[in-house]
Design an enzyme around this catalytic site. Structure first.
Site, mmCIF file in Angstrom:
data_model
loop_
_atom_site.group_PDB
_atom_site.id
_atom_site.type_symbol
_atom_site.label_atom_id
_atom_site.label_comp_id
_atom_site.label_asym_id
_atom_site.label_seq_id
_atom_site.Cartn_x
_atom_site.Cartn_y
_atom_site.Cartn_z
ATOM 1 N N GLN A 71 0.847 -1.196 0.000
ATOM 2 C CA GLN A 71 0.000 0.000 0.000
ATOM 3 C C GLN A 71 0.875 1.236 0.000
ATOM 4 O O GLN A 71 1.672 1.437 0.916
ATOM 5 C CB GLN A 71 -0.899 0.030 1.240
ATOM 6 C CG GLN A 71 -1.757 1.301 1.278
ATOM 7 C CD GLN A 71 -2.579 1.437 2.544
ATOM 8 O OE1 GLN A 71 -2.771 0.488 3.277
ATOM 9 N NE2 GLN A 71 -3.052 2.649 2.802
ATOM 10 N N CYS A 90 -6.448 1.644 2.270
ATOM 11 C CA CYS A 90 -6.411 0.284 2.810
ATOM 12 C C CYS A 90 -7.740 -0.449 2.656
ATOM 13 O O CYS A 90 -7.764 -1.671 2.543
ATOM 14 C CB CYS A 90 -5.963 0.274 4.265
ATOM 15 S SG CYS A 90 -7.058 1.196 5.348
ATOM 16 N N HIS A 137 -7.173 0.677 10.163
ATOM 17 C CA HIS A 137 -6.544 0.023 9.016
ATOM 18 C C HIS A 137 -7.262 -1.275 8.665
ATOM 19 O O HIS A 137 -7.626 -2.044 9.549
ATOM 20 C CB HIS A 137 -5.080 -0.262 9.388
ATOM 21 C CG HIS A 137 -4.263 -0.776 8.253
ATOM 22 N ND1 HIS A 137 -4.082 -0.077 7.071
ATOM 23 C CD2 HIS A 137 -3.553 -1.929 8.105
ATOM 24 C CE1 HIS A 137 -3.306 -0.781 6.263
ATOM 25 N NE2 HIS A 137 -2.983 -1.919 6.867
ATOM 26 N N ASP A 182 -1.609 -7.499 4.424
ATOM 27 C CA ASP A 182 -1.586 -6.131 4.927
ATOM 28 C C ASP A 182 -0.560 -5.363 4.103
ATOM 29 O O ASP A 182 0.637 -5.661 4.167
ATOM 30 C CB ASP A 182 -1.189 -6.156 6.408
ATOM 31 C CG ASP A 182 -1.080 -4.762 7.021
ATOM 32 O OD1 ASP A 182 -1.084 -3.769 6.269
ATOM 33 O OD2 ASP A 182 -0.978 -4.667 8.260
#
Length: 252
Positions: free
Chosen positions: A106, A112, A189, A204
């Site tokens: 990211q 996100c 997040h 992630d």
């Protein structure tokens, strides 16, 4: 969610200098389903359902089988300390990561939510060995097809350059049913959990790689993801800003 960690959390300078910043998405299953469908995901087959509690009664409400989970949590000192320790452990011990896994970094602030959806949808799709057909000619199908063999960094660059996605994200973030302040600097997040090749992975975009959480199966994605989400919650006792969404068969 911030794309990089705050500088105080040990982020490198290149992590902190980020160009784009999007509006945050709300973790609302109706909004997520509308967004996913607009980009060519078959919500007549599978939809996002909110998981109201970590207790069994709430898990039993979700249609089976759950094929992916999206999790929203607040970024705090405790989560950053765990992220650093986890990174150190993986650097020392290594981990197995399936080569079928779709994973991107990211680099866009507050993206996100979209990246959590991308991680869930790309990995359950028939383009990466899953069972869900994505509509040809629509965004999910064309982006995943184009980027699936790229590195995580190159996928992130392709996302930053993608104007169609940025426009759809903005539409969703400013939807009349969204309750997020446009100016909010959000420190919550989104991440995703998926099963590939018999292991559960946490995806992630702020981490250096996917995280392998051990053995899992097509039938145990919810139970195995819940175990990891409970650990997140245990590290932050008293915090209530967690949201869990299961990607599961559409309700009858």
């Amino acid at each position: 969610s911030p794309a990089p960690a705050p500088a105080s959390a040990g982020a490198s300078s290149e992590e902190v200098v980020k160009s784009k910043r999007w509006l945050p998405l709300e973790s609302n299953p109706d909004l997520m389903n509308k967004y996913a469908e607009s980009l060519g995901f078959p919500t007549a087959m599978y939809q996002f359902h909110e998981i109201f509690s970590t207790e069994d009664w709430a898990l039993e409400m979700i249609p089976a089988p759950v094929i992916a989970v999206v999790f929203l949590y607040p970024i705090k000192d405790s989560t950053e300390a765990h992220r650093a320790a986890e990174k150190e452990r993986i650097a020392k011990d290594g981990q197995e990561v399936s080569d079928k896994l779709y994973y991107t970094k990211q680099t866009i602030g507050n993206a996100c939510g979209t990246i959590g959806l991308l991680h869930a949808i790309a990995n359950v799709s028939d383009l990466t060995g899953g069972d869900v057909p994505l509509a040809p000619g629509k965004w999910w199908h064309s982006f995943v097809s184009k980027t699936k063999d790229m590195s995580a960094d190159d996928k992130a660059a392709a996302l930053e350059a993608d104007e169609e996605l940025e426009e759809e994200h903005k539409k969703t973030a400013t939807d009349e049913s969204a309750a997020v302040l446009e100016t909010e600097d959000v420190y919550t997040h989104f991440i995703a959990f998926v099963q590939k090749d018999g292991c559960l992975y946490e995806l992630d975009g702020r981490k250096d790689s996917p995280i392998n959480h051990g053995a899992s199966s097509k039938d145990s994605v919810l139970k195995d993801s819940m175990k990891v989400m409970r650990e997140f919650m245990a590290r932050d006792e008293g915090e209530i800003r967690f949201t869990m969404l299961a990607l599961a068969p559409a309700a009858e």
